[in-house]
Design an enzyme around this catalytic site. Structure first.
Site: not given
Length: 668
Positions: A104, A169, A172-173, A175, A223
């Protein structure tokens, strides 16, 4: 073999060029097992333990694609070629047990600072993070090229390391790629800003580069969020459209959904009592928009919950992190229809607190988490000579010691002076937001009963009784008692001297006493916190839930600052404020005169008075109850094996008691 009660959960599914043996997925999470920015043999054991017990797909922890994404020194670098041989070790161990293994690659963007990396924070626009609040460097086209190439190099290393695929990744979140996608954080006016097509440009270029490196025989996934969860951010309909555009490219084999940014981190890894499966409504929108498998998360902790969401079509795979930290055998136990034996994730977020302290991954009640080589499944050996063992104290540490000793073949009797097992865990679970914490005690109690430990509740184990009964080994786990002297660490010289005047009155209670008792609705309660941890907030919530009017007072600059480690300070503070709680900081307790509480400002030395107080609760720490240990200690010279654990050794946390109980049970 009987049919599984979870038919969807245990059905295989194609994932790009490969097939997953079931629908369970271990989602990526930090471990701090990293050394010198590469994975270690501890990682090999950590992931292999979950693969061995049936997890179908494992996404390893996120790894930085560039030197500007280094939030702390314990972060792996996916662009570093030293990762390749480590990947091979982990892949060999995981593939031996039939699981798929993914890398990831990731970049934090603005959601970090420059302290560890020594480089400015990079972001698409000069918008600081709400947590780190460092002004970012606005990325140039050359910087964007460097990030794209970092992802490409990361994918190349994944292939060279024998992995099954790559999960891209940072979407998401909150970032870096999320920052490019969201109009809340992307204010650019070039080819990477403005329209959705432009904001998606870098993401698609990274996916293209990843696929070129991986080829057709590796899995490529993404993600993403299915909801950023904040005003101005991307919401479920936005993410459904983004997911549809990504999968329409033909480059993506699956979509893994999560929630939240650093504006609302409790959407990423929420503590109890967040509803289980809370992300699934938004995830279902993404699933309806794409024709590829969708992975869902969101506090799914039981096989029944997983089956429900899979059968309902909310997602195609169920991903878990904390549930598999708590019990690596989750999948195997579910497949054997032994769900009641699964050690539950109780949403305590001790795993997060451990990482916050720069310590390796841990769990509040799985002592083997992060120490699989020493404590994992299969490492517990039968004792060469069975012994007669007494464990005194039925809290989590005592139960763990009794269980481990019994599993090794000893004859074990557990003594508890109260009417129930569980110790302080039972007390804390009386607060409405902490009811799941009882799962720690429930699981341990169920296991010791099944193992055949003799349990004697409402029994005070004395020195004479234990010696008369001829025990070879005695474990003292008698816990602690809440302090009521009234002093905080501001006054170390008074700690063992005369108490604060008035603390001996009957309406003055320790936090443990307050959690044991009920309070009449309408009473005015003042809780005084000298610790800054969870003890006071749990007690305050319990009192307020009983109908008390509660004021929370502390000598610290903010209430319960230690909750920052578990990431739920804001959530807890907001909950208590909604319950009508008042807060006062920077105040030292001076005296209690009946219904009058006298306080003093730590900095100005001005006196502050609270009147009409019915109950005062003191959260000042606890005193070890070690008298029985010291009474028995002289018998060591005559061959008695005597051990002191948990709060009786030093008042701390449930995880410490459980680890020491495990160590004691293994050592006997």
């Amino acid at each position: 073999m009987n049919a599984t009660p979870y038919p969807t959960l245990f059905s295989p599914m194609r994932l790009g060029p490969k097939v997953a043996r079931n629908r369970t997925w271990m989602s990526a999470h930090a471990t701090l097992l990293v050394k010198d920015h590469v994975f270690t043999d501890e990682h090999v054991a950590y992931y292999a333990e979950r693969a061995k017990h049936g997890v179908a797909v494992i996404t390893m922890e996120c790894m930085a694609v560039h030197e500007t994404s280094l939030p702390y020194r314990g972060k792996a670098l996916s662009y570093d070629p030293r990762m390749v041989p480590q990947y091979r070790k982990i892949a060999d161990a995981v593939h031996e047990h039939g699981a798929l293994l993914l890398a990831q690659p990731w970049h934090r963007g603005r959601e970090t600072n420059s302290v560890a990396s020594g480089h400015p924070v990079w972001a698409p626009s000069a918008v600081p993070c709400a947590v780190y609040r460092e002004m970012p460097h606005v990325m140039t086209v050359q910087d964007i090229d460097a990030i794209r190439e970092g992802y490409r190099l990361s994918a190349r290393h994944a292939r060279e390391g024998g992995l099954d695929g790559v999960e891209v990744h940072s979407m998401a979140h909150g970032y870096l790629l999320n920052q490019f996608l969201s109009p809340a954080t992307n204010h650019r006016d070039d080819a990477f800003g403005g329209s959705l097509e432009n904001r998606l440009r870098l993401v698609m270029e990274i996916i293209q580069a990843t696929r070129e490196e991986c080829g057709a025989d590796m899995i490529v996934g993404v993600r993403i969020n299915s909801d950023d969860g904040h005003e101005g951010g991307l919401r479920p309909d936005d993410w459904a459209e983004i997911a549809a555009r990504m999968t329409a490219s033909g480059l993506v084999d699956y979509v893994s959904c999560s929630h939240g940014t650093y504006l609302n981190r409790m959407l990423i890894y929420p503590t109890s009592p967040e509803s289980h499966g809370f992300q699934m409504a938004a995830t279902r929108k993404v699933k309806q928009a794409v024709d590829k498998p969708v992975v869902g998360v969101g506090r799914i902790v039981t096989p029944a919950e997983a089956e429900k969401h899979l059968a309902a079509g909310d997602c195609d795979f169920v991903a878990m992190a904390r549930a598999l930290i708590a019990d690596p055998e989750w999948v195997a136990k579910a497949q054997r229809a032994e769900a009641e034996d699964i050690r539950p994730c109780v949403g305590a977020n001790w795993c997060m607190s451990s990482i916050f302290a720069q310590a390796p991954i841990a769990c509040i009640h799985n002592p083997a988490a992060g120490q699989e080589r020493e404590l994992g499944a299969g490492t517990l050996k039968r004792a060469e000579r069975p012994r007669k063992v007494a464990v005194v104290g039925g809290g989590p540490g005592g139960m763990r010691a009794a269980l481990t000793a019994r599993q090794r073949g000893h004859e074990v009797t557990l003594f508890e002076r109260g009417h129930e097992l569980g110790g302080q865990v039972r007390l804390w679970s009386r607060a409405p937001s902490r009811t799941e914490l009882a799962g720690v005690a429930d699981w341990l109690e169920g296991q010791i009963v099944k193992a055949g430990v003799q349990i004697r509740t409402q029994t005070i184990a004395t020195e004479d009784m234990l010696l008369a009964d001829g025990y070879d080994s005695i474990v003292i786990a008698t816990g602690s008692k809440g302090l009521r002297h009234g002093w905080t660490p501001l006054r170390p010289e008074k700690w063992n001297g005369a108490p604060v005047p008035g603390t001996d009155q009957p309406h003055v209670l320790s936090y443990m006493e307050a959690l044991r008792d009920r309070i009449a609705p309408g009473q005015r309660a003042l809780i005084y916190d000298g610790l800054g941890g969870r003890q006071a907030v749990v007690t305050a919530e319990y009192l307020a839930s009983q109908g008390a009017q509660v004021e929370f007072v502390t000598w610290l600059g903010q209430p319960a600052p230690d909750l920052a480690a578990s990431r739920d300070w804001g959530k807890t503070y907001g909950m208590l404020k909604r319950m009508g709680m008042r807060f006062a900081t920077d105040l030292e307790l001076v005296a209690i005169e009946g219904p009058t509480v006298r306080l003093r400002d730590v900095y100005t030395k001005e006196d502050v008075v609270r009147e009409g107080i019915d109950t005062v609760v003191l959260a000042l720490g606890a005193e070890a109850q070690d008298g029985l240990f010291h009474a028995l200690a002289p018998r060591r010279a005559q061959g008695l094996d005597l051990r002191l654990i948990g709060d009786a050794l030093a008042p701390r946390r449930a995880d410490s008691a459980i680890k020491e109980g495990e160590a004691a049970g293994r050592a006997i």
